[in-house]
Design an enzyme around this catalytic site. Structure first.
Site, short mmCIF file in Angstrom:
data_model
loop_
_atom_site.label_atom_id
_atom_site.label_comp_id
_atom_site.label_asym_id
_atom_site.label_seq_id
_atom_site.Cartn_x
_atom_site.Cartn_y
_atom_site.Cartn_z
N TYR A 23 0.85 -1.19 0.00
CA TYR A 23 0.00 0.00 0.00
C TYR A 23 0.89 1.24 0.00
O TYR A 23 0.61 2.21 -0.70
CB TYR A 23 -0.89 0.01 1.24
CG TYR A 23 -1.81 -1.16 1.31
CD1 TYR A 23 -3.00 -1.16 0.58
CD2 TYR A 23 -1.50 -2.28 2.07
CE1 TYR A 23 -3.86 -2.24 0.64
CE2 TYR A 23 -2.36 -3.35 2.14
CZ TYR A 23 -3.54 -3.34 1.42
OH TYR A 23 -4.38 -4.41 1.47
N ASN A 45 -13.08 -1.20 -4.47
CA ASN A 45 -12.69 -1.88 -5.70
C ASN A 45 -13.82 -2.32 -6.63
O ASN A 45 -14.22 -3.47 -6.59
CB ASN A 45 -11.85 -3.12 -5.33
CG ASN A 45 -11.22 -3.73 -6.57
OD1 ASN A 45 -11.19 -3.10 -7.62
ND2 ASN A 45 -10.73 -4.92 -6.44
N CYS A 53 -6.36 -6.97 -6.49
CA CYS A 53 -6.19 -6.31 -5.20
C CYS A 53 -5.59 -7.27 -4.17
O CYS A 53 -5.04 -6.85 -3.17
CB CYS A 53 -7.52 -5.78 -4.68
SG CYS A 53 -8.94 -6.55 -5.41
N HIS A 54 -5.64 -8.54 -4.45
CA HIS A 54 -5.09 -9.52 -3.49
C HIS A 54 -3.57 -9.54 -3.54
O HIS A 54 -2.93 -10.16 -2.71
CB HIS A 54 -5.64 -10.90 -3.81
CG HIS A 54 -5.43 -11.33 -5.21
ND1 HIS A 54 -6.34 -11.07 -6.22
CD2 HIS A 54 -4.39 -11.97 -5.78
CE1 HIS A 54 -5.84 -11.56 -7.34
NE2 HIS A 54 -4.67 -12.10 -7.11
N GLU A 80 -0.84 -18.21 -6.76
CA GLU A 80 -0.04 -17.43 -7.72
C GLU A 80 1.41 -17.87 -7.70
O GLU A 80 2.21 -17.45 -8.51
CB GLU A 80 -0.13 -15.94 -7.36
CG GLU A 80 -1.56 -15.41 -7.37
CD GLU A 80 -1.96 -14.93 -8.75
OE1 GLU A 80 -1.10 -14.47 -9.47
OE2 GLU A 80 -3.15 -15.04 -9.06
#
Length: 98
Positions: A23, A45, A53-54, A80
């Site tokens: 952030y 969002n 956003c994750h 991921e």
DNA sequence: CGGTTGACCAAGT
DNA sequence: GACTTGGCCAACC
């Protein structure tokens, strides 16, 4: 002129899969210190599937929070290909420099 | 336009 | 190392 929030999404879109950002980094990229505002933007969002956003975590390397709960966030990040240790991420390895 | 909120941060206890 | 406090800034009401 897009709102602050939309700019956050744009920055976030640049983050590739398998990498993450913080952030704080996003706020700095916007030449601002509104860390919280960034988080706020993520919470709203409207680009949910469009914007990853994750892939945003706290500057300490902790997961932070997520609309569906931090656990869901961890799950996704693991998918991921990001390794998470004790609920924390190695910024050295996975932080994507914008 | 003032007050509240927030997926934050840094420093202090 | 966990918790509290103050501070920062944009969005929302």
């Amino acid at each position: 002129m897009k709102s602050f929030n939309e700019r956050c999404y744009i920055i976030l879109k640049k983050v590739p899969k398998g990498k993450i950002t913080t952030y704080n980094a996003i706020a700095k990229k916007l030449n601002s210190k509104a860390y919280s505002a960034v988080g706020n933007a993520m919470n709203k969002n409207p680009y949910a599937p469009n914007v990853p956003c994750h892939r945003v975590i706290r500057s300490d390397g902790t997961i932070g929070d997520f609309a569906s709960g931090p656990i869901a966030k961890i799950k996704i990040l693991k998918k991921e290909g990001i390794e998470i240790k004790k609920g924390k991420i190695d910024l050295k390895k996975y932080e994507y420099k914008l």
